[in-house]
Design an enzyme around this catalytic site. Structure first.
Site, short mmCIF file in Angstrom:
data_model
loop_
_atom_site.label_atom_id
_atom_site.label_comp_id
_atom_site.label_asym_id
_atom_site.label_seq_id
_atom_site.Cartn_x
_atom_site.Cartn_y
_atom_site.Cartn_z
N HIS A 110 0.83 -1.22 0.00
CA HIS A 110 0.00 0.00 0.00
C HIS A 110 0.86 1.27 0.00
CE1 HIS A 110 -3.76 -2.24 0.72
NE2 HIS A 110 -3.02 -3.00 1.51
N ASN A 182 -10.15 -3.39 1.89
CA ASN A 182 -9.76 -3.38 0.48
C ASN A 182 -10.99 -3.23 -0.40
OD1 ASN A 182 -7.00 -3.83 0.98
ND2 ASN A 182 -7.21 -6.05 0.89
#
Length: 743
Positions: A110, A182
Site C-alpha cells: 500500500h 480493500n
C-alpha cells in the site's frame, strides 16, 4: 444560459501567479477552498481552538528552523567567491541535513496512496446492534480515507491490475476507529503467518527488481497455484475489479467478520461494506495501459479534481448481520474464513451511514503519507473475532508503524491524533511532542491524586467481549471448513456478465502468458479447471496448452447478481465529457453544450486545435480550451462530443506529435482526433456529434453503431449522451464470442 464558465479543477494555487517574480514581502497565500489539514487538536486529543492556518508555516520572511531570519538562501558561505565552503555555514548544514532525511521508509504494501478528509453521518440503523456512538442517528464524525494500490512502490502507476486499499480513520469522540479494508472482500490467504510469503511472491523478483506493480510473473502464479486458497481473491483481481475506473467508483470491504456489541451486551457478527453512490465501474485493459503511460496519477488526480469541483464522492457504509452463534457459520460458510463471502442475496447489506469526502489534503506527506491505520483502534461497541488473518493484523500494523514512523509516538502526528481526550500514562520515546505533567505515570498512585482513574461501567468504557474460548490444545491448524478453495471462486465467475467473463479470461491469458515456466502455467490451469472448465479451456487455448480435466468435483453454485458491474445505471457526478472543436465552429452551440454538461453535474473539457489566444478567438471570451489535439487522450473522457469539422491542425506531423502516425494533410480529419475517437469507440464509451461533427464521425468510420448519437444542436446532443452514460459503457456495441454464453 449562465455566462459563468464551469469550474475546471486542477489549478495549483488559490490565485493566478504573476508573470514577474514577486519581490514585495507578503504573507503566505491561503489554502485553496477544497483543501483542509488535520484537526487542530493537541497531542493528547484536546481541542486547542487554534485556527488551521496557524498550524502552517507563516510570516513574510524566510527563517531557519529555529526562527532566525535569513538574508540569502541561494549561496553557501564560502571563503571568498572561488574559495571552499565553510563548515560554520549553519544554514547550509540545517537545510541539507533536513533534505537528506526528508523521506521515511515507504510502506512495504500500500505504498502508493491518495487521501482525503470528510465526514461520516450515522443513520441510526445500527444503534440497536452496537453501542458505538459513531452509528447514532445524524451523528457526524470526521474521517480521513486513504486509497492505495497494494503491490507497487510509491512511484508506480495508479492503474496497475491490483487490489486497492480502502482504509478509513473515524475520529470519534469515544476514540479512533480504523476500518482497514480493500476493494475486494476476500484475501489471498487464510492465516496471517503466510502474509510475508504472498507479498514476497507478488513483489518484483529480488534478482532484477522487476516487474514493478504487476502480478504477471512467475513467482506470483507459482504461489497462488500452490496455495489454492488464493484462487478466489485472484479471480476478483483478474476480473474488471482489478482495474477500477476511479476510487470514487470502487466498493470497499472490511474483509473480516467483526463483532458488534449492543447497549444490553447482546452481540451479532457483521461484515462491513462501502457502497459508492456512483456505482462500481472499471476501465478496459487498453485504457489501463494507456493511462499508465499517459497519466500514471490518474486515480489520485480524479479524486482530488472531483472534490475541488464540488462533486464530493460518497459511500454508504452497510453491514451484513449474522447471529453470533457458537460455530460462527452461515449457510455452510465459515464466517471466520477471510477467503469467503456471504452473497448479498442471502444476507442483504443494511445501510448504517453515509460518508462524504469534501476536503483535499493540504500536504501529502504530513497527511496521506504519515497517516497510520491500525485494526487495534476500536471503540466501545465494536470488537474483533478470531479470524486467523485478522488476529495477525492486530500485531503487524502496530509493529509496522513503530519502525516506519520512527518510534512509539506515531499517534501524536497531527493526522493520527485522536479527537477524544487521551490520558494514557505512556511516556517519553522518540518524537514525544506532548508535555506531560505530574510525577506518577503509574497506577495506582497517590502523588498525582490517583489520576488517571479507570472508567466505571456506566461511563462507557471499552470492554473486550468475553467470548468463550473452547477447550483445545495448542496446534498449528485451521478448521476443516477452511478447506474449500474453489466453490466461491466459481460462484464469483458465474455471477459475472458474459462480457465480464471475456475480460477475465483475457486477463488470465495475459498474465499467465508473461510467465516463463510452463509448469507454473499448467498448475494454474489445473486450478482453473477446478473452478470452471470453460474458463480453463479458453485460457489454455490462448496459452497453446492442453486444458486439464477437473481434479475435484465441481460444486453447484447460485450466481450473485450483486457481484456484476454490468446491468444497472448510476449517477454521473464529476464525469468528464470531451467536446472536440475545429477552426470553424459555432461558438454559441458549443457554449450551449458546455452549459448543459455543467448543469448536469459533469465536467466539460473543450478540445481545440490549439490553446491560448487562438482558442479564445475561436471560442469567444466566455470559453477556453482545456485540452488540445496534442494534449488530449481518450482516457480522460467518459464520453466525447464532436462539435465541428476537425481538419488536420498545423502541428499534425510525425516530427511534432508521434500520435499523428501519418503524414499531415492526407485526410479530412486530424489524425489525433481519429486516434481519440478510435480509442473511445473501442472502450465502449458514448460518442455524440452535432453540426459538421457528424461528418467527422462518418469520415472516421464511427457514425453507425450502438452508443453513437447525433443531435440537432449542442444541448440536444448532450441530452442524448446523458441518456447513455448512466450505464457506464455501451457493451452492446461489440458482440461477445459466445464462449461463455452458457456458463
Amino acid at each position: 444560459m449562465s455566462d459563468k464558465q464551469p469550474q475546471i479543477p486542477g489549478s495549483p494555487g488559490p490565485v493566478p501567479p504573476p508573470l514577474e517574480e514577486p519581490t514585495t514581502p507578503a504573507d503566505p497565500l491561503p489554502p485553496k477552498p477544497d483543501q483542509s489539514g488535520p484537526a487542530t487538536v493537541s497531542p493528547t486529543g484536546q481541542e486547542t481552538g487554534t485556527p488551521q492556518e496557524k498550524m502552517a508555516q507563516g510570516g513574510k520572511f524566510l527563517t531557519t528552523a529555529h526562527g532566525a531570519r535569513l538574508k540569502d538562501s541561494d549561496h553557501s558561505l564560502r571563503a571568498g567567491p572561488r574559495g571552499p565552503a565553510l563548515l560554520q555555514d549553519h544554514h547550509f548544514r540545517e537545510k541539507i541535513s533536513h533534505f537528506d532525511h526528508e523521506r521515511i521508509p515507504e510502506r512495504v504494501v500500500h505504498a502508493r496512496g491518495a487521501g482525503a478528509h470528510g465526514t461520516f453521518r450515522g443513520y441510526g440503523t445500527a444503534s440497536r446492534i452496537s453501542r458505538a456512538g459513531v452509528f447514532a442517528q445524524d451523528k457526524e464524525t470526521e474521517v480521513f480515507v486513504r486509497f492505495s494500490t497494494v503491490v507497487g512502490s510509491r512511484g508506480s502507476s495508479d492503474l496497475a491490475r491490483d487490489t486497492r486499499g480502502f482504509a478509513t480513520k473515524f475520529y470519534t469522540d469515544e476514540g479512533t476507529w480504523d476500518l482497514v479494508g480493500n476493494n475486494i472482500p476476500v484475501f489471498f490467504i487464510q492465516d496471517a503467518l503466510k502474509f510475508p510469503d504472498v507479498v514476497h511472491a507478488v513483489k518484483p523478483h529480488p534478482d532484477r527488481e522487476i516487474p514493478q506493480a504487476q502480478s504477471a510473473h512467475d513467482t506470483f502464479w507459482d504461489f497462488v497455484s500452490l496455495h489454492t486458497e488464493a484462487q478466489h481473491h485472484t479471480m476478483w483481481n483478474m476480473a474488471d475489479r482489478g482495474i477500477p475506473r476511479s476510487f470514487r467508483m470502487m466498493e470497499g470491504f472490511g474483509i473480516h467478520t467483526f463483532r458488534l456489541i449492543a447497549e444490553d451486551g447482546s452481540t451479532v457478527l457483521v461484515k462491513f461494506h462501502w457502497k459508492p453512490k456512483l456505482g462500481v465501474h472499471s476501465v478496459t485493459w487498453e485504457e489501463a495501459q494507456i493511462i499508465s503511460g499517459a497519466d500514471p496519477d490518474f486515480h489520485r488526480r480524479d479524486l482530488a479534481d472531483a472534490i475541488e469541483a464540488g462533486a464530493f464522492p460518497e459511500w454508504e457504509l452497510g453491514v451484513q448481520v449474522f447471529d453470533d452463534t457458537e460455530d460462527q457459520m452461515f449457510a455452510g460458510i465459515d464466517l471466520l474464513d477471510p477467503t469467503k463471502i456471504v452473497p448479498e442475496e442471502l444476507v442483504p447489506v443494511v445501510p448504517i451511514g453515509l460518508m462524504t469526502l469534501n476536503k483535499n489534503t493540504s500536504n501529502y506527506f504530513a497527511e496521506t503519507e504519515q497517516v497510520a491505520f491500525n485494526p487495534n483502534n476500536l471503540v466501545p461497541g465494536i470488537d474483533v473475532t478470531n479470524d486467523p488473518l485478522l488476529q495477525g493484523r492486530l500485531f503487524s500494523y502496530l509493529d509496522t508503524q513503530i519502525t516506519r514512523l520512527g518510534g512509539p509516538n506515531w499517534n501524536q502526528l497531527p493526522i493520527n491524533r485522536p479527537h477524544a481526550e487521551v490520558n494514557d500514562m505512556l511516556r517519553d520515546g522518540m518524537h514525544q511532542t506532548a508535555v506531560h505533567r505530574g510525577v506518577a505515570p503509574y497506577r495506582p498512585n497517590s502523588l498525582d491524586g490517583g489520576n488517571p482513574f479507570e472508567t466505571p461501567a456506566g461511563d462507557r468504557p471499552f470492554i473486550d467481549h468475553p467470548a468463550p474460548v473452547p477447550a483445545s490444545v495448542k496446534e498449528r491448524a485451521l478448521p476443516a471448513s477452511f478447506d474449500d478453495h474453489y466453490s466461491q471462486a466459481r460462484l464469483f465467475f458465474h455471477s459475472l456478465s458474459e462480457v465480464e467473463k471475456e475480460h477475465t479470461a483475457q486477463a488470465y491469458t495475459f498474465e499467465l502468458g508473461k510467465c516463463y515456466e510452463q509448469t507454473v502455467r499448467e498448475r494454474q490451469l489445473q486450478a482453473l479447471a477446478n473452478i470452471d472448465p470453460v474458463l480453463c479451456q479458453v485460457v489454455a487455448e490462448g496459452l497453446g496448452l492442453p486444458a486439464p480435466k477437473p481434479s475435484e468435483d465441481l460444486t453447484e453454485v447460485a450466481p450473485s447478481p450483486a457481484l456484476s458491474q454490468v446491468g444497472q445505471t448510476w449517477p454521473l457526478d464529476g464525469r468528464q465529457v470531451g467536446l472536440l472543436v475545429g477552426p470553424e465552429v459555432d461558438a454559441g452551440e458549443v457554449a450551449a453544450a458546455v452549459a448543459a454538461v455543467d448543469a448536469a453535474g459533469l465536467v466539460p473539457l473543450v478540445i481545440a486545435p490549439t490553446g491560448g489566444e487562438a482558442a479564445t478567438r475561436l471560442l469567444g471570451k466566455d470559453l477556453v480550451a482545456q485540452r488540445t489535439y496534442l494534449t488530449a487522450r481518450s482516457i480522460e473522457f467518459d464520453a466525447v462530443l464532436v462539435a465541428s469539422a476537425t481538419p488536420p491542425a498545423p502541428d499534425a506531423a510525425n516530427g511534432l506529435d508521434s500520435k499523428v502516425g501519418v503524414t499531415a494533410g492526407t485526410g479530412t480529419v486530424d489524425p489525433r482526433v481519429e486516434l481519440l475517437l478510435g480509442e473511445v469507440w473501442r472502450q465502449a464509451k458514448a460518442i455524440g456529434s452535432f453540426g459538421a461533427g457528424e461528418e467527422v464521425l462518418r469520415a472516421a468510420g464511427y457514425l453507425e453503431g450502438a452508443g453513437v448519437v447525433n443531435g440537432s444542436g449542442g444541448a440536444d446532443a448532450v441530452a442524448q449522451l446523458l441518456a447513455l452514460m448512466p450505464a457506464h459503457r455501451v457493451w452492446e456495441r461489440f458482440g461477445t464470442t459466445g464462449r461463455f454464453a452458457t456458463t
